[in-house]
Design an enzyme around this catalytic site. Structure first.
Site, short mmCIF file in Angstrom:
data_model
loop_
_atom_site.label_atom_id
_atom_site.label_comp_id
_atom_site.label_asym_id
_atom_site.label_seq_id
_atom_site.Cartn_x
_atom_site.Cartn_y
_atom_site.Cartn_z
CB SER A 189 -0.96 -0.03 1.19
OG SER A 189 -1.97 0.93 1.04
CG ASP A 258 -16.64 -17.59 -9.82
OD1 ASP A 258 -15.43 -17.51 -10.04
OD2 ASP A 258 -17.12 -18.36 -8.97
CG ASP A 261 -11.86 -17.98 -13.44
OD1 ASP A 261 -12.77 -18.83 -13.35
OD2 ASP A 261 -11.52 -17.26 -12.49
CG ASP A 265 -12.30 -20.00 -8.01
OD1 ASP A 265 -12.92 -19.06 -8.56
OD2 ASP A 265 -11.10 -20.24 -8.24
CG ASP A 405 -6.43 -3.41 -3.33
OD1 ASP A 405 -7.20 -2.73 -2.64
OD2 ASP A 405 -5.20 -3.34 -3.24
CG HIS A 445 -5.44 -2.65 0.45
ND1 HIS A 445 -4.86 -2.17 -0.71
CD2 HIS A 445 -4.91 -1.92 1.46
CE1 HIS A 445 -4.03 -1.20 -0.42
NE2 HIS A 445 -4.03 -1.02 0.90
#
Length: 534
Positions: A189, A258, A261, A265, A405, A445
């Protein structure tokens, strides 16, 4: 800490420099008189045994961590380093008895930068590093110390990191019979920004830099706080969503994206392929959140705004959109919950305007963003894309960013990487020589998340079970292998750590390759995934 953990096993294998040696303890306490440096006061010098609960004087009056547990026998040195007539930096130096590696590690900060990452420091000592941390020029994660004190802002922007590194190395070389052989940096960060600042301005200080979720393009990152608070309005307003409603948005994104890909999951392997349609949650006539768990049209518009890029005056791109997964509480509290971000407001109020009466909810506008970019106090933006000095110095840079994030969009890191490539005229195959970027799916994050988020990075050592994971393929030790053995990483191993138990692992691919499911096999096993070009 479990005595049978992987970390404990590693500690047993490290050769002792002076474990249990009274001479080590005496040499440590003698630092109070033996270590001298200009503009530097020794506050504390003392031996700390493994397992000791260490408390910190600066934490009593702020939100910084209150204690940490020593993970190795070590010497602790606490310094006050004067940086100007109106500023100073608290520096902590942890020097383990086991220092056969002769490695130095600098740790970063977070937020507005006044909390020392003691957990990162103790973990570093457990791996045999002599470790330094600092308060970045003020105590607490607040911008109030910036008020009418430009030298404190300068410390925050870059000087505290530079001076703490210099004095820390001097102390370490003074204390041990040998000298530092390799120097490393690790932070997330604001700490990630500090790492990139070092790479841009003084790469000669480090052989390897690990930068996570870096707050580079600093002013753009801060602008999200003002933009979002005005877009969603205060809690209770027609455009605001409460945390339960944002969780519903999160689940909506999962439903819509979801499967892209190939694996269901709760993780988006490539969130830039996801274009959420919040209208799915729109209430019909007579429906409400209470009756149908749906959103009003103004609330749907708020979601659209959060998931859209921020443009400023003249159509200038200020910041890419937020990642399309918004369940993390930190992001809700700081970014899109409707309460002014203490990070953004603290910077604008005390650093940019020097006006405690300035109010982000009413005073923020696009002109404020322009002013912040234009002034760029002490070049805190950390936007320099010419990393030639790092390249020529042989400094290795490993940057990673969580793809869920909720505070700093991962698209910011993609954007910076591509700008470096263009501005230096280097394709990825040549950037790979010294600079590699790893997107980490399922990481929020800095730490936690629904995916294989644990990579052994900054601020990841506090959750249950973290110390039981073998550190040999952690991001820090991966960097060590790159620097010291020439083994450049093509993947970064992540583990799904839930409730102290590892429930899966994934080898996250180096950008621009994509971590891709093979179509067969247990998706919780790294062997079921491969790195592809698209």
């Amino acid at each position: 800490m479990k005595s049978t953990s992987a970390l404990s096993t590693l500690l047993l294998l490290l050769p002792a420099f002076a474990a249990g040696d009274a001479a080590f303890e005496q040499r440590c306490s003698d630092l109070d008189g033996s270590f001298n440096a200009a503009n530097t006061e020794v506050i504390l010098a003392g031996y700390v045994a493994q397992g000791t609960n260490i408390t910190f004087p600066e934490s009593a009056a702020n939100s910084c961590p209150k204690f940490t547990i020593a993970l190795a026998d070590m010497c602790r040195l606490r310094l006050n380093v004067t940086t100007s007539s109106t500023s100073s930096v608290i520096v902590e130096v942890f020097m383990p008895t086991n220092w056969a590696s002769k490695r130095f590690l600098m740790t970063g900060n977070g937020g507005l930068g006044g909390c020392i990452q003691y957990n990162d420091m103790t973990y570093g000592t457990a791996l045999g590093f002599a470790v330094v941390g600092h308060d970045n020029g003020h105590a607490g994660d607040t911008g109030l110390p910036f008020l009418n004190r430009p030298q404190v802002i300068k410390d925050y922007a870059w000087r505290a990191l530079y001076r703490a590194g210099k004095i820390g190395k001097r102390a370490i070389n003074h204390f041990y019979p040998g000298s530092i052989q390799k120097s490393y940096y690790m932070g997330c960060s604001s700490g990630g920004r500090q790492g990139m600042k070092a790479a841009q301005e003084f790469p000669e200080e480090y052989d390897g830099i690990v930068s996570a979720a870096p707050a580079i393009d600093f002013h753009g990152v801060l602008s999200t706080g003002g933009h979002f608070v005005q877009a969603v309005g205060p809690p209770g307003s027609p455009t605001n969503l409460n945390l339960d409603q944002w969780n519903a948005v999160h689940q909506m994104v999962i439903r819509q994206c979801d499967g892209i890909d190939g694996v269901l999951d709760n993780v988006l392997e490539d969130p830039m392929k996801c274009q959420p349609r919040p209208e799915e949650l729109l209430c019909g006539p007579g429906q409400t959140w209470a009756s149908h768990q749906c959103l009003t049209a103004p609330q749907v518009e708020s979601v659209r705004t959060i998931y859209s890029p921020i443009y400023g005056n003249g159509g200038r791109l200020i910041q890419p959109r937020l990642n399309p997964l918004t369940r993390e509480f930190l992001g809700y509290r700081v970014s899109y919950g409707g309460v002014p971000s203490y990070l953004s407001e603290g910077w604008y109020k005390y650093a940019l305007f020097n006006d405690p009466a300035w109010n982000m909810a009413t005073d923020f506008n696009l002109n404020v963003i322009d002013r912040d970019f234009r002034k760029d106090l002490f070049e805190v933006s950390t936007n320099k894309t010419d990393l030639t000095n790092a390249k020529n110095n042989g400094t290795r840079i490993l940057m990673y960013h969580g793809l869920s994030d909720g505070l700093i969009t991962s698209e910011n890191s993609y954007r910076y990487y591509e700008r470096v490539s263009r501005d230096m005229g280097l394709p990825s195959s040549q950037l790979d020589e010294f600079y590699r970027f790893f997107p980490i799916s399922g990481l929020d994050h800095c730490y936690t998340g629904d995916g294989a988020w644990f990579v052994g990075g900054s601020v990841q050592y506090s959750p249950a079970g973290a110390l039981d994971i073998d550190p040999s393929d952690s991001v820090l030790m991966t960097m060590v292998k790159w620097v010291e053995e020439g083994i450049a990483p093509n993947t970064l191993m992540g583990r799904k750590l839930v409730g102290g138990v590892v429930q899966g692992a994934r080898a996250h691919c180096k950008h621009p390759l994509k971590t891709t499911y093979k179509g067969v096999g247990d998706p919780n096993l790294p062997s079921s995934w491969e790195c592809r070009t698209a």
